[in-house]
Enzyme design. Structure first.
Site, PDB file in Angstrom:
ATOM      1  N   HIS A  54      85.259  43.940  40.538  1.00 46.25           N
ATOM      2  CA  HIS A  54      86.165  43.114  39.803  1.00 46.25           C
ATOM      3  C   HIS A  54      85.815  41.869  39.646  1.00 46.25           C
ATOM      4  CE1 HIS A  54      90.490  42.640  38.263  1.00 46.25           C
ATOM      5  NE2 HIS A  54      89.785  41.461  37.550  1.00 46.25           N
ATOM      6  N   LEU A  57      82.197  37.423  34.721  1.00 47.56           N
ATOM      7  CA  LEU A  57      80.997  36.721  34.502  1.00 47.56           C
ATOM      8  C   LEU A  57      81.045  35.643  33.160  1.00 47.56           C
ATOM      9  CD1 LEU A  57      78.085  39.305  35.446  1.00 47.56           C
ATOM     10  CD2 LEU A  57      79.256  37.318  36.922  1.00 47.56           C
ATOM     11  N   ARG A  58      81.930  35.898  32.299  1.00 43.59           N
ATOM     12  CA  ARG A  58      82.472  34.970  31.152  1.00 43.59           C
ATOM     13  C   ARG A  58      81.446  35.018  30.140  1.00 43.59           C
ATOM     14  NH1 ARG A  58      87.390  34.963  32.933  1.00 43.59           N
ATOM     15  NH2 ARG A  58      87.983  33.421  34.590  1.00 43.59           N
ATOM     16  N   ASN A  88      86.938  40.617  29.577  1.00 46.03           N
ATOM     17  CA  ASN A  88      87.553  39.629  28.640  1.00 46.03           C
ATOM     18  C   ASN A  88      86.808  38.323  28.302  1.00 46.03           C
ATOM     19  OD1 ASN A  88      87.653  38.630  31.564  1.00 46.03           O
ATOM     20  ND2 ASN A  88      89.680  37.934  31.267  1.00 46.03           N
ATOM     21  N   ASP A 146      91.387  44.456  31.812  1.00 45.37           N
ATOM     22  CA  ASP A 146      91.704  43.232  32.603  1.00 45.37           C
ATOM     23  C   ASP A 146      91.903  41.755  32.218  1.00 45.37           C
ATOM     24  OD1 ASP A 146      92.548  42.583  35.561  1.00 45.37           O
ATOM     25  OD2 ASP A 146      90.902  41.144  35.037  1.00 45.37           O
ATOM     26  N   HIS A 173      95.244  46.604  35.394  1.00 43.97           N
ATOM     27  CA  HIS A 173      95.646  45.136  35.370  1.00 43.97           C
ATOM     28  C   HIS A 173      97.251  45.255  35.107  1.00 43.97           C
ATOM     29  CE1 HIS A 173      95.976  40.662  34.739  1.00 43.97           C
ATOM     30  NE2 HIS A 173      97.204  41.161  34.045  1.00 43.97           N
ATOM     31  N   HIS A 226      93.813  44.256  41.763  1.00 42.95           N
ATOM     32  CA  HIS A 226      94.308  43.145  42.427  1.00 42.95           C
ATOM     33  C   HIS A 226      95.890  43.374  42.651  1.00 42.95           C
ATOM     34  CE1 HIS A 226      95.473  42.189  38.392  1.00 42.95           C
ATOM     35  NE2 HIS A 226      94.291  41.929  37.866  1.00 42.95           N
ATOM     36  N   ASN A 272      96.538  35.069  38.637  1.00 43.51           N
ATOM     37  CA  ASN A 272      97.425  35.982  38.097  1.00 43.51           C
ATOM     38  C   ASN A 272      96.739  37.532  38.646  1.00 43.51           C
ATOM     39  OD1 ASN A 272      99.421  37.540  36.690  1.00 43.51           O
ATOM     40  ND2 ASN A 272      98.080  37.394  34.965  1.00 43.51           N
ATOM     41  N   ASP A 299      88.094  39.574  42.059  1.00 40.85           N
ATOM     42  CA  ASP A 299      88.754  38.986  40.916  1.00 40.85           C
ATOM     43  C   ASP A 299      88.025  37.664  40.716  1.00 40.85           C
ATOM     44  OD1 ASP A 299      89.944  38.744  38.704  1.00 40.85           O
ATOM     45  OD2 ASP A 299      91.956  38.585  39.569  1.00 40.85           O
TER      46      ASP A 299
HETATM   47  O1  DOR Z   1      93.770  35.018  37.677  1.00 46.01           O
HETATM   48  C1  DOR Z   1      93.172  35.903  36.704  1.00 46.01           C
HETATM   49  N1  DOR Z   1      92.331  35.277  36.137  1.00 46.01           N
HETATM   50  N2  DOR Z   1      93.554  36.837  36.441  1.00 46.01           N
HETATM   51  C2  DOR Z   1      93.255  37.831  35.639  1.00 46.01           C
HETATM   52  O2  DOR Z   1      93.763  38.909  35.409  1.00 46.01           O
HETATM   53  C3  DOR Z   1      92.358  37.334  34.700  1.00 46.01           C
HETATM   54  C4  DOR Z   1      91.408  36.215  35.133  1.00 46.01           C
HETATM   55  C5  DOR Z   1      90.339  35.501  34.199  1.00 46.01           C
HETATM   56  O3  DOR Z   1      89.963  36.233  33.587  1.00 46.01           O
HETATM   57  O4  DOR Z   1      90.510  34.266  34.332  1.00 46.01           O
HETATM   58 ZN    ZN Z   2      93.470  41.121  36.325  1.00 48.55          ZN
END
Ligand code: DOR
Ligand code: ZN
Length: 418
Positions: A54, A57-58, A88, A146, A173, A226, A272, A299
Protein backbone atom coordinates in the site's frame (compact mmCIF):
# COMPACT_ATOMS: atom_id res chain seq x y z
CA UNK A 1 27.18 -10.70 -11.50
CA UNK A 2 28.08 -12.59 -8.34
CA UNK A 3 28.03 -10.98 -4.94
CA UNK A 4 29.04 -12.25 -1.52
CA UNK A 5 27.60 -10.94 1.74
CA UNK A 6 30.00 -11.93 4.51
CA UNK A 7 29.16 -12.38 8.19
CA UNK A 8 25.47 -11.59 8.17
CA UNK A 9 23.14 -12.79 10.89
CA UNK A 10 20.43 -15.12 9.57
CA UNK A 11 18.16 -16.59 12.24
CA UNK A 12 20.80 -15.68 14.81
CA UNK A 13 23.65 -17.51 13.03
CA UNK A 14 26.59 -15.71 11.46
CA UNK A 15 26.76 -16.86 7.83
CA UNK A 16 27.77 -15.80 4.34
CA UNK A 17 25.19 -15.35 1.60
CA UNK A 18 26.26 -15.86 -2.01
CA UNK A 19 24.20 -14.24 -4.74
CA UNK A 20 24.36 -15.14 -8.40
CA UNK A 21 22.52 -12.99 -10.87
CA UNK A 22 19.13 -12.35 -9.24
CA UNK A 23 19.10 -15.33 -6.89
CA UNK A 24 20.57 -16.56 -3.63
CA UNK A 25 22.90 -19.39 -4.64
CA UNK A 26 24.12 -20.43 -1.21
CA UNK A 27 23.83 -19.63 2.48
CA UNK A 28 26.56 -21.07 4.73
CA UNK A 29 29.78 -20.60 6.67
CA UNK A 30 32.98 -19.36 4.98
CA UNK A 31 31.71 -19.49 1.41
CA UNK A 32 34.39 -19.38 -1.27
CA UNK A 33 34.18 -18.56 -4.98
CA UNK A 34 34.71 -15.87 -7.59
CA UNK A 35 32.71 -12.83 -6.67
CA UNK A 36 32.50 -9.45 -8.42
CA UNK A 37 31.78 -7.75 -5.11
CA UNK A 38 32.10 -8.65 -1.45
CA UNK A 39 29.99 -6.91 1.18
CA UNK A 40 31.25 -7.18 4.76
CA UNK A 41 28.03 -7.25 6.80
CA UNK A 42 29.97 -7.39 10.06
CA UNK A 43 27.12 -8.79 12.11
CA UNK A 44 24.24 -6.90 10.50
CA UNK A 45 21.03 -8.91 10.34
CA UNK A 46 19.89 -10.09 6.90
CA UNK A 47 16.13 -10.14 6.32
CA UNK A 48 14.01 -10.86 3.26
CA UNK A 49 13.49 -7.36 1.86
CA UNK A 50 10.16 -5.78 2.76
CA UNK A 51 7.13 -5.66 0.48
CA UNK A 52 4.73 -2.75 0.78
CA UNK A 53 1.28 -3.57 -0.50
CA UNK A 54 0.00 0.00 0.00
CA UNK A 55 2.08 2.89 -1.37
CA UNK A 56 1.12 6.14 -3.05
CA UNK A 57 3.74 7.08 -5.66
CA UNK A 58 1.65 9.97 -7.05
CA UNK A 59 2.87 9.64 -10.67
CA UNK A 60 1.24 10.39 -13.06
CA UNK A 61 -0.27 13.71 -12.09
CA UNK A 62 1.00 14.71 -8.68
CA UNK A 63 4.74 14.73 -9.29
CA UNK A 64 5.10 17.77 -7.05
CA UNK A 65 4.26 15.46 -4.13
CA UNK A 66 6.24 12.39 -5.26
CA UNK A 67 7.19 10.63 -8.46
CA UNK A 68 8.18 7.09 -9.33
CA UNK A 69 11.88 7.96 -9.06
CA UNK A 70 11.69 9.64 -5.64
CA UNK A 71 9.18 7.11 -4.31
CA UNK A 72 11.33 4.19 -5.44
CA UNK A 73 14.38 5.78 -3.81
CA UNK A 74 12.37 6.14 -0.60
CA UNK A 75 11.29 2.50 -0.87
CA UNK A 76 14.79 1.06 -1.04
CA UNK A 77 15.97 3.48 1.66
CA UNK A 78 13.23 1.98 3.83
CA UNK A 79 14.37 -1.59 3.11
CA UNK A 80 11.57 -2.32 0.61
CA UNK A 81 12.43 -4.26 -2.54
CA UNK A 82 8.84 -4.10 -3.71
CA UNK A 83 5.99 -1.61 -3.53
CA UNK A 84 2.43 -1.74 -4.83
CA UNK A 85 1.20 1.69 -5.81
CA UNK A 86 -2.35 2.88 -5.38
CA UNK A 87 -4.40 4.20 -8.31
CA UNK A 88 -5.39 7.66 -6.98
CA UNK A 89 -3.16 9.32 -9.55
CA UNK A 90 -4.19 11.91 -12.16
CA UNK A 91 -5.42 10.52 -14.46
CA UNK A 92 -6.58 7.68 -12.22
CA UNK A 93 -4.87 4.34 -12.83
CA UNK A 94 -8.07 2.79 -14.13
CA UNK A 95 -6.90 1.44 -17.50
CA UNK A 96 -4.11 -0.63 -19.05
CA UNK A 97 -2.31 2.40 -20.53
CA UNK A 98 -1.58 3.98 -17.17
CA UNK A 99 -0.71 0.62 -15.65
CA UNK A 100 1.83 0.12 -18.48
CA UNK A 101 3.16 3.63 -18.04
CA UNK A 102 3.89 3.00 -14.35
CA UNK A 103 5.45 -0.40 -15.05
CA UNK A 104 7.73 1.06 -17.73
CA UNK A 105 8.70 4.15 -15.78
CA UNK A 106 9.60 2.03 -12.74
CA UNK A 107 11.78 -0.18 -14.94
CA UNK A 108 13.64 2.90 -16.22
CA UNK A 109 14.15 4.10 -12.64
CA UNK A 110 15.37 0.60 -11.73
CA UNK A 111 15.42 0.87 -7.94
CA UNK A 112 12.49 -0.95 -6.33
CA UNK A 113 10.10 -3.36 -8.01
CA UNK A 114 6.85 -1.47 -8.54
CA UNK A 115 3.51 -3.17 -9.07
CA UNK A 116 0.53 -0.94 -9.87
CA UNK A 117 -2.81 -1.52 -8.20
CA UNK A 118 -5.63 -0.81 -10.64
CA UNK A 119 -8.76 1.14 -9.75
CA UNK A 120 -11.94 -0.83 -9.11
CA UNK A 121 -14.11 1.88 -10.66
CA UNK A 122 -13.47 4.44 -13.38
CA UNK A 123 -12.10 7.66 -11.93
CA UNK A 124 -12.57 6.19 -8.41
CA UNK A 125 -16.14 7.42 -8.75
CA UNK A 126 -17.82 4.20 -7.68
CA UNK A 127 -20.14 4.21 -10.70
CA UNK A 128 -18.65 2.12 -13.51
CA UNK A 129 -16.32 -0.80 -13.06
CA UNK A 130 -12.89 -0.51 -14.64
CA UNK A 131 -11.47 -3.27 -16.87
CA UNK A 132 -9.73 -5.56 -14.43
CA UNK A 133 -8.67 -8.14 -17.01
CA UNK A 134 -6.77 -5.77 -19.28
CA UNK A 135 -5.16 -4.04 -16.29
CA UNK A 136 -4.01 -7.40 -14.96
CA UNK A 137 -2.52 -8.24 -18.37
CA UNK A 138 -0.66 -4.92 -18.34
CA UNK A 139 0.84 -5.72 -14.92
CA UNK A 140 -1.66 -4.68 -12.24
CA UNK A 141 -1.24 -6.87 -9.16
CA UNK A 142 -4.47 -6.06 -7.30
CA UNK A 143 -7.48 -3.74 -7.43
CA UNK A 144 -8.50 -0.92 -5.10
CA UNK A 145 -10.24 2.46 -5.06
CA UNK A 146 -8.00 3.48 -2.16
CA UNK A 147 -8.38 7.08 -1.13
CA UNK A 148 -12.09 6.53 -1.72
CA UNK A 149 -14.45 3.82 -0.51
CA UNK A 150 -16.56 1.86 -2.99
CA UNK A 151 -19.75 3.51 -1.83
CA UNK A 152 -22.43 1.01 -2.77
CA UNK A 153 -22.54 -2.58 -1.65
CA UNK A 154 -23.82 -3.59 -5.09
CA UNK A 155 -20.70 -2.22 -6.80
CA UNK A 156 -18.49 -3.95 -4.25
CA UNK A 157 -20.36 -7.21 -4.78
CA UNK A 158 -19.83 -7.00 -8.54
CA UNK A 159 -16.17 -6.08 -8.10
CA UNK A 160 -15.61 -9.03 -5.77
CA UNK A 161 -17.21 -11.39 -8.30
CA UNK A 162 -15.01 -10.07 -11.12
CA UNK A 163 -11.89 -10.09 -8.93
CA UNK A 164 -12.59 -13.73 -8.09
CA UNK A 165 -12.79 -14.62 -11.78
CA UNK A 166 -9.55 -12.79 -12.55
CA UNK A 167 -7.87 -14.11 -9.40
CA UNK A 168 -7.04 -10.60 -8.25
CA UNK A 169 -6.93 -9.41 -4.66
CA UNK A 170 -9.38 -6.63 -3.94
CA UNK A 171 -8.16 -4.13 -1.34
CA UNK A 172 -10.88 -2.10 0.34
CA UNK A 173 -10.50 1.38 1.82
CA UNK A 174 -13.26 1.17 4.43
CA UNK A 175 -15.01 4.46 5.08
CA UNK A 176 -18.76 4.99 5.34
CA UNK A 177 -18.89 8.55 4.01
CA UNK A 178 -22.28 9.45 5.53
CA UNK A 179 -20.71 9.13 8.96
CA UNK A 180 -17.68 11.31 8.18
CA UNK A 181 -19.70 14.52 8.22
CA UNK A 182 -16.71 16.85 7.72
CA UNK A 183 -14.75 15.10 10.47
CA UNK A 184 -10.98 15.44 10.30
CA UNK A 185 -9.70 13.54 13.36
CA UNK A 186 -10.86 10.60 15.46
CA UNK A 187 -14.14 11.35 17.25
CA UNK A 188 -13.62 11.42 21.01
CA UNK A 189 -12.04 13.24 23.89
CA UNK A 190 -9.03 14.59 22.00
CA UNK A 191 -11.14 15.86 19.11
CA UNK A 192 -13.30 17.71 21.61
CA UNK A 193 -10.27 19.09 23.42
CA UNK A 194 -8.76 20.31 20.16
CA UNK A 195 -12.08 21.66 18.90
CA UNK A 196 -11.81 19.61 15.72
CA UNK A 197 -14.66 17.67 14.10
CA UNK A 198 -14.58 13.95 14.74
CA UNK A 199 -14.80 10.85 12.54
CA UNK A 200 -16.38 7.98 14.51
CA UNK A 201 -14.57 4.66 14.39
CA UNK A 202 -17.84 3.01 13.29
CA UNK A 203 -17.41 4.76 9.91
CA UNK A 204 -14.57 2.29 9.33
CA UNK A 205 -16.16 -0.68 11.12
CA UNK A 206 -19.44 -0.60 9.19
CA UNK A 207 -17.64 -0.98 5.89
CA UNK A 208 -15.32 -3.66 7.25
CA UNK A 209 -18.47 -5.55 8.29
CA UNK A 210 -19.98 -5.04 4.82
CA UNK A 211 -16.88 -6.41 3.06
CA UNK A 212 -16.80 -9.42 5.39
CA UNK A 213 -20.47 -10.20 4.75
CA UNK A 214 -20.02 -9.90 0.98
CA UNK A 215 -16.85 -12.02 0.93
CA UNK A 216 -18.55 -14.63 3.07
CA UNK A 217 -21.59 -14.80 0.82
CA UNK A 218 -19.49 -14.99 -2.36
CA UNK A 219 -16.91 -17.29 -0.78
CA UNK A 220 -14.12 -15.08 -2.05
CA UNK A 221 -11.11 -13.15 -0.80
CA UNK A 222 -11.16 -9.56 0.36
CA UNK A 223 -8.33 -7.49 1.82
CA UNK A 224 -9.04 -4.66 4.26
CA UNK A 225 -6.68 -1.67 3.97
CA UNK A 226 -5.20 0.25 6.91
CA UNK A 227 -7.23 -1.13 9.85
CA UNK A 228 -7.13 1.36 12.71
CA UNK A 229 -9.94 0.48 15.15
CA UNK A 230 -10.31 -2.03 17.99
CA UNK A 231 -13.74 -3.09 16.77
CA UNK A 232 -12.47 -3.49 13.20
CA UNK A 233 -9.79 -5.89 14.47
CA UNK A 234 -12.46 -7.82 16.39
CA UNK A 235 -14.76 -8.08 13.35
CA UNK A 236 -11.89 -9.51 11.31
CA UNK A 237 -10.84 -11.87 14.11
CA UNK A 238 -14.37 -13.31 14.32
CA UNK A 239 -14.71 -13.57 10.53
CA UNK A 240 -11.41 -15.41 10.23
CA UNK A 241 -12.47 -17.80 12.99
CA UNK A 242 -15.49 -18.87 10.95
CA UNK A 243 -13.45 -19.28 7.79
CA UNK A 244 -14.10 -16.06 5.88
CA UNK A 245 -11.25 -15.35 3.41
CA UNK A 246 -10.55 -11.90 4.79
CA UNK A 247 -7.04 -10.51 5.19
CA UNK A 248 -5.97 -7.11 6.43
CA UNK A 249 -3.17 -4.66 7.00
CA UNK A 250 -2.41 -1.98 9.52
CA UNK A 251 0.22 0.76 9.27
CA UNK A 252 3.20 1.84 11.40
CA UNK A 253 1.36 5.05 12.39
CA UNK A 254 -1.43 3.07 14.06
CA UNK A 255 1.22 0.98 15.83
CA UNK A 256 3.21 3.94 17.14
CA UNK A 257 0.75 6.83 17.31
CA UNK A 258 -2.58 7.87 18.80
CA UNK A 259 -4.89 10.85 18.47
CA UNK A 260 -3.00 12.59 21.27
CA UNK A 261 -0.66 13.66 18.48
CA UNK A 262 -3.30 15.99 17.03
CA UNK A 263 -3.43 18.12 20.16
CA UNK A 264 -0.61 20.36 18.89
CA UNK A 265 -2.46 20.81 15.56
CA UNK A 266 0.52 19.48 13.62
CA UNK A 267 -1.09 18.58 10.29
CA UNK A 268 1.55 15.86 9.78
CA UNK A 269 -0.67 13.79 12.10
CA UNK A 270 -3.68 14.13 9.82
CA UNK A 271 -4.29 10.85 8.07
CA UNK A 272 -7.22 8.79 6.87
CA UNK A 273 -8.32 6.70 8.73
CA UNK A 274 -7.38 9.04 11.58
CA UNK A 275 -5.02 8.18 14.41
CA UNK A 276 -7.21 6.56 17.05
CA UNK A 277 -7.14 6.10 20.83
CA UNK A 278 -4.68 4.18 23.01
CA UNK A 279 -7.34 1.47 23.38
CA UNK A 280 -7.44 1.07 19.60
CA UNK A 281 -3.64 1.04 19.43
CA UNK A 282 -3.49 -1.73 22.02
CA UNK A 283 -6.05 -3.74 20.01
CA UNK A 284 -3.91 -3.29 16.89
CA UNK A 285 -0.87 -4.62 18.78
CA UNK A 286 -2.90 -7.62 19.98
CA UNK A 287 -4.21 -8.23 16.46
CA UNK A 288 -0.67 -8.20 15.10
CA UNK A 289 0.54 -10.63 17.76
CA UNK A 290 -2.33 -13.13 17.41
CA UNK A 291 -2.39 -13.28 13.61
CA UNK A 292 -5.63 -11.37 13.05
CA UNK A 293 -3.67 -8.68 11.21
CA UNK A 294 -1.74 -10.20 8.30
CA UNK A 295 0.44 -7.37 7.10
CA UNK A 296 2.11 -4.09 8.00
CA UNK A 297 1.74 -1.76 5.00
CA UNK A 298 2.92 1.83 4.98
CA UNK A 299 0.07 3.73 3.27
CA UNK A 300 3.01 5.96 2.27
CA UNK A 301 1.12 9.15 1.40
CA UNK A 302 3.62 11.89 0.54
CA UNK A 303 2.30 15.43 0.31
CA UNK A 304 3.82 18.76 -0.60
CA UNK A 305 4.64 21.20 2.18
CA UNK A 306 1.92 23.51 0.89
CA UNK A 307 -0.73 20.78 1.20
CA UNK A 308 0.04 20.62 4.91
CA UNK A 309 0.78 24.25 6.00
CA UNK A 310 -2.87 25.14 6.11
CA UNK A 311 -5.61 25.00 8.73
CA UNK A 312 -5.95 21.48 10.16
CA UNK A 313 -9.40 21.02 8.66
CA UNK A 314 -8.10 21.88 5.18
CA UNK A 315 -4.83 19.91 5.26
CA UNK A 316 -4.31 16.84 3.07
CA UNK A 317 -4.55 13.43 4.70
CA UNK A 318 -1.46 11.27 4.78
CA UNK A 319 1.89 10.34 6.26
CA UNK A 320 5.12 9.80 4.35
CA UNK A 321 5.87 6.35 5.69
CA UNK A 322 8.32 4.27 3.66
CA UNK A 323 11.48 5.45 5.36
CA UNK A 324 10.37 5.06 8.96
CA UNK A 325 8.23 1.90 8.64
CA UNK A 326 10.82 -0.64 9.71
CA UNK A 327 12.28 1.39 12.57
CA UNK A 328 8.87 2.29 14.02
CA UNK A 329 7.64 -1.30 13.69
CA UNK A 330 10.81 -2.76 15.15
CA UNK A 331 10.83 -0.30 18.06
CA UNK A 332 7.15 -0.58 18.98
CA UNK A 333 6.68 -4.29 18.26
CA UNK A 334 9.93 -6.23 18.60
CA UNK A 335 12.06 -4.12 20.94
CA UNK A 336 9.06 -3.70 23.22
CA UNK A 337 8.44 -7.47 23.30
CA UNK A 338 5.05 -7.62 21.54
CA UNK A 339 6.21 -9.87 18.66
CA UNK A 340 9.43 -11.64 17.62
CA UNK A 341 11.66 -10.50 14.78
CA UNK A 342 10.45 -13.54 12.81
CA UNK A 343 6.88 -12.39 13.20
CA UNK A 344 7.80 -8.88 12.03
CA UNK A 345 9.38 -10.42 8.92
CA UNK A 346 6.16 -12.35 8.35
CA UNK A 347 4.19 -9.08 8.60
CA UNK A 348 6.47 -7.04 6.34
CA UNK A 349 7.77 -9.61 3.82
CA UNK A 350 6.33 -13.11 3.89
CA UNK A 351 2.60 -12.47 4.21
CA UNK A 352 2.40 -9.62 1.68
CA UNK A 353 4.21 -11.88 -0.83
CA UNK A 354 1.70 -14.68 -0.17
CA UNK A 355 -1.32 -12.41 -0.48
CA UNK A 356 -0.06 -10.90 -3.74
CA UNK A 357 1.23 -14.15 -5.22
CA UNK A 358 4.84 -12.94 -5.35
CA UNK A 359 7.77 -15.33 -5.18
CA UNK A 360 9.87 -13.11 -2.89
CA UNK A 361 9.44 -12.52 0.84
CA UNK A 362 11.77 -15.25 2.04
CA UNK A 363 15.51 -15.65 2.46
CA UNK A 364 16.32 -19.13 1.11
CA UNK A 365 18.82 -20.81 -1.21
CA UNK A 366 17.49 -20.64 -4.75
CA UNK A 367 15.10 -17.82 -3.85
CA UNK A 368 15.13 -14.28 -5.23
CA UNK A 369 17.99 -12.17 -3.84
CA UNK A 370 15.81 -9.45 -2.29
CA UNK A 371 17.66 -8.79 0.95
CA UNK A 372 17.70 -6.00 3.51
CA UNK A 373 20.56 -5.63 5.95
CA UNK A 374 19.55 -3.99 9.21
CA UNK A 375 21.39 -2.87 12.32
CA UNK A 376 19.04 -3.92 15.11
CA UNK A 377 21.03 -2.17 17.85
CA UNK A 378 21.30 1.17 16.12
CA UNK A 379 19.36 3.93 17.87
CA UNK A 380 18.73 7.09 15.90
CA UNK A 381 16.30 9.94 15.42
CA UNK A 382 13.94 9.95 12.45
CA UNK A 383 14.92 12.93 10.32
CA UNK A 384 12.30 13.81 7.73
CA UNK A 385 14.42 16.41 5.99
CA UNK A 386 16.78 13.61 4.94
CA UNK A 387 14.00 11.46 3.45
CA UNK A 388 14.54 10.48 -0.18
CA UNK A 389 10.78 10.90 -0.55
CA UNK A 390 9.60 14.33 -1.61
CA UNK A 391 7.05 14.04 1.20
CA UNK A 392 8.53 15.15 4.51
CA UNK A 393 5.11 14.89 6.18
CA UNK A 394 5.50 12.69 9.22
CA UNK A 395 4.44 13.19 12.84
CA UNK A 396 7.37 10.96 13.82
CA UNK A 397 10.04 13.47 12.81
CA UNK A 398 12.61 13.64 15.60
CA UNK A 399 11.34 10.47 17.34
CA UNK A 400 14.00 8.22 18.76
CA UNK A 401 13.80 4.73 17.31
CA UNK A 402 15.84 1.54 17.22
CA UNK A 403 16.71 -0.65 14.23
CA UNK A 404 18.07 0.93 11.06
CA UNK A 405 18.07 -0.16 7.44
CA UNK A 406 21.69 -0.20 6.23
CA UNK A 407 21.50 -1.80 2.79
CA UNK A 408 18.84 -2.96 0.37
CA UNK A 409 19.55 -5.50 -2.34
CA UNK A 410 16.97 -6.03 -5.09
CA UNK A 411 17.36 -9.16 -7.22
CA UNK A 412 21.08 -9.33 -6.55
CA UNK A 413 21.89 -5.63 -7.02
CA UNK A 414 22.64 -3.17 -4.23
CA UNK A 415 20.03 -0.40 -4.57
CA UNK A 416 20.59 1.39 -1.28
CA UNK A 417 23.49 1.71 1.08
CA UNK A 418 23.88 3.97 4.11
O1 DOR B 1 -4.29 9.42 4.60
C1 DOR B 1 -4.52 8.98 3.49
N1 DOR B 1 -3.87 9.45 2.41
N2 DOR B 1 -5.44 8.02 3.34
C2 DOR B 1 -5.86 7.61 2.14
O2 DOR B 1 -6.70 6.74 2.07
C3 DOR B 1 -5.31 8.21 0.92
C4 DOR B 1 -3.99 8.80 1.15
C5 DOR B 1 -3.55 9.72 0.06
O3 DOR B 1 -3.65 9.35 -1.11
O4 DOR B 1 -3.02 10.80 0.36
ZN1 ZN C 1 -6.96 4.33 2.09
Amino acid sequence: MALLIKNALVDGNKVDIALEKNRISQIGKNLKGNFDEVIEADGLTALPAFIDMHTHLREPGFEYKEDIASGSAAAVAGGFSTVCCMPNTKPVTDNKYIVSYIVNRAKQVDLAKVYPIGAITLGLKGETMAEMGSMKEAGAIAMSDDGQPVTTAQMMRLALEYAKDYDLLLCSHCEEKSLINEGVVNEGENATRAGLKGIPSCAEDIMIAREIILAEMLDTKVHICHVSTASGVQLIREAKARGVKVSCETCPHYIAGTDELILDYNTASKVNPPLRTEKDRQAILKGLADGTIDVIATDHAPHHYEDKVVDFSLAANGISGLESAFSLSYTYLVDSGIVTLDKLVELMSKRPAELLGLESGKLVEGGLADITLVDLDKEYKIDAKNFKSKGKNTPFDGWKVKGKVMKTIVEGKVKYSV
